[in-house]
Design an enzyme around this catalytic site. Structure first.
Site, PDB file in Angstrom:
ATOM      1  N   ALA A  87     -12.502   3.951  12.520  1.00 42.05           N
ATOM      2  CA  ALA A  87     -12.820   4.980  11.903  1.00 42.05           C
ATOM      3  C   ALA A  87     -11.987   6.321  13.135  1.00 42.05           C
ATOM      4  CB  ALA A  87     -13.310   5.046  11.934  1.00 42.05           C
TER       5      ALA A  87
ATOM      6  N   ASN B 243      -4.624  -6.408   9.753  1.00 44.83           N
ATOM      7  CA  ASN B 243      -3.493  -7.484   9.635  1.00 44.83           C
ATOM      8  C   ASN B 243      -4.439  -8.904  10.390  1.00 44.83           C
ATOM      9  OD1 ASN B 243      -1.797  -6.892   7.152  1.00 44.83           O
ATOM     10  ND2 ASN B 243      -0.995  -5.300   8.848  1.00 44.83           N
TER      11      ASN B 243
ATOM     12  N   ASP C 252       1.647  -1.897  -1.239  1.00 43.69           N
ATOM     13  CA  ASP C 252       3.317  -2.535  -1.387  1.00 43.69           C
ATOM     14  C   ASP C 252       2.973  -1.886  -2.559  1.00 43.69           C
ATOM     15  OD1 ASP C 252       2.960  -4.634   1.234  1.00 43.69           O
ATOM     16  OD2 ASP C 252       0.810  -4.942   0.464  1.00 43.69           O
TER      17      ASP C 252
ATOM     18  N   ARG D 124       4.448   1.217  -2.544  1.00 41.49           N
ATOM     19  CA  ARG D 124       5.672   1.580  -2.465  1.00 41.49           C
ATOM     20  C   ARG D 124       6.458   0.945  -3.442  1.00 41.49           C
ATOM     21  NH1 ARG D 124       4.195  -1.715   3.538  1.00 41.49           N
ATOM     22  NH2 ARG D 124       3.931   0.639   4.572  1.00 41.49           N
TER      23      ARG D 124
ATOM     24  N   HIS E  86      -0.123 -10.278   2.040  1.00 41.11           N
ATOM     25  CA  HIS E  86       0.665  -8.365   2.571  1.00 41.11           C
ATOM     26  C   HIS E  86       1.498  -8.897   3.963  1.00 41.11           C
ATOM     27  CE1 HIS E  86       1.034  -4.370   4.127  1.00 41.11           C
ATOM     28  NE2 HIS E  86       0.331  -4.918   4.921  1.00 41.11           N
TER      29      HIS E  86
END
Ligand code: NAD
Ligand code: LMR
Length: 325
Positions: A12, A131, A159, A162, A187
């Site tokens: 955070a 990731n 994505d 986008r 992803h």
């Protein structure tokens, strides 16, 4: 009084976490009447910075924010939480692929999967952002044996957004006019942004753009957009990632609009021939905290080959972290 929803955000004090916490606390995720409790989890080295985030949240005097917990203890961070948003992880730099992060990040998600299993609400919903997000979600779910796979998702909403933005620009329409966008797969560079079912104000997207534009420009642009942002900013996307988190969790919790769907990475159930061993991005509809994969979409040979390439990459990632499952 409406019972507050407990939301845990890991990492955070990082770039995405900082952009996200204030939006959750101001009601953008669960609506203007729903109070929230924020549980912000960091590593010990980032606690001072996290304290600063806590002070700023207090200074906003947000009426929906009923409590803030700042901690480096996963047992406290995930205690009875309703939504766990797992962002805390290393980000890639220039020249790296997201899967290059596996060795650094995978263990975070096995530990956090266990902590969620032991401390979170039995009904918790988990979104993995760190990731490589799809494989990290697979790891977290595998380490939470008392919970169901369907409680764990990974983020491909950025994505999806986008893709909406690029298609709106190209057709000179509004994002709000576009429905039925789909991101299939991982992803990563193998994701398949698919406009073949998109509707734009009553017309098929394929009537408004050429197939060559979709193949030569649109698909690679979306696949590479994360890298394009890193090249430009020297840092990975943060505000747009936080925005996608808000969209993903809001739609999962409150539902998708009639006649539309969104892209979420979820454990495959074999739909569209995708291996059940991976977390894969599908078109889904949501209602009251449950999602369903949209069925019956047509995939031509080229599309099927793209799904297979992404599945192959996810199975390769899975093989690398097999001992954590
Ligand atoms: P950042 O470096 O700014 O912040 C990461 C934060 O996580 C740091 O404050 C760090 O102290 C914290 N952290 C590390 N390990 C932790 C742990 N075990 N528990 C709790 N906190 C921990 O990075 P960022 O820009 O916020 O990105 C975070 C992750 O999100 C990266 O892996 C990035 O690649 C990924 N990301 C994913 C998407 C997506 O669409 N899925 C989009 C953007 C970024
Ligand atoms: C993104 O898509 O922006 C994130 O996954 C960050 C990255 O490494 O590209």
């Amino acid at each position: 009084m409406i019972k507050p929803i407990k939301v845990t955000i890991t990492g955070a004090a990082g770039h995405i976490g900082y952009a996200l916490a204030f939006r959750v606390a101001s009601g953008e995720m669960f609506g203007p009447d729903q109070p929230v409790i924020l549980r912000l989890l960091e590593i010990p080295q980032a606690l001072s910075s996290l304290n600063g985030v806590g002070m700023e949240l207090e200074d906003c005097a947000l009426p929906l924010l009923h409590d803030i917990v700042l901690t480096d203890d996963p047992g406290i961070g995930f205690r009875e939480t309703d939504y766990a948003i797992l962002i805390g992880a290393k980000a890639r730099g220039k020249g790296m692929e997201r899967k290059d992060l596996i060795s650094d990040n995978a263990k975070i998600f096995s530990a956090q999967g266990k902590a969620i299993n032991d401390h979170a609400s039995g009904d918790v919903r988990v979104l993995v952002v760190g990731n490589p997000a799809n494989t990290n979600a697979l790891i977290a779910a595998a380490n939470a044996p008392d919970l169901e796979n369907k409680q764990f998702t990974a983020m491909t909403r950025l994505d999806h957004n986008r893709a909406l933005g690029q298609l709106a620009n190209k057709t000179n329409k509004l994002v709000a006019d576009i429905t039925r966008m789909t991101i299939w797969g991982n992803h990563s560079m193998t994701q398949y942004p698919d406009i073949s079912n998109c509707r734009i104000g009553g017309a098929s997207a394929l009537e408004l753009v050429t197939r060559d534009w979709a193949i030569d420009h649109f698909i690679p642009r979306i696949q590479r957009r994360g890298g394009e942002i890193i090249e430009a900013r020297g840092l990975s996307s943060a505000a747009s990632a936080a925005d996608a988190v808000v969209d993903h969790v809001r739609d999962w919790a409150l539902g998708t609009p009639d006649g539309d769907w969104v892209s979420m990475s979820v454990r495959s159930d074999g739909s569209y021939g995708v291996s059940e061993d991976v977390v894969f991005s599908f078109p889904v509809t949501c209602k009251a905290g449950e999602y369903e994969i949209v069925q019956g979409l047509e995939l031509d040979d080229l599309s099927q080959a793209r799904l297979k390439a992404s599945e192959k990459e996810l199975l390769e990632e899975r093989a690398i972290i097999q001992e954590l499952l």
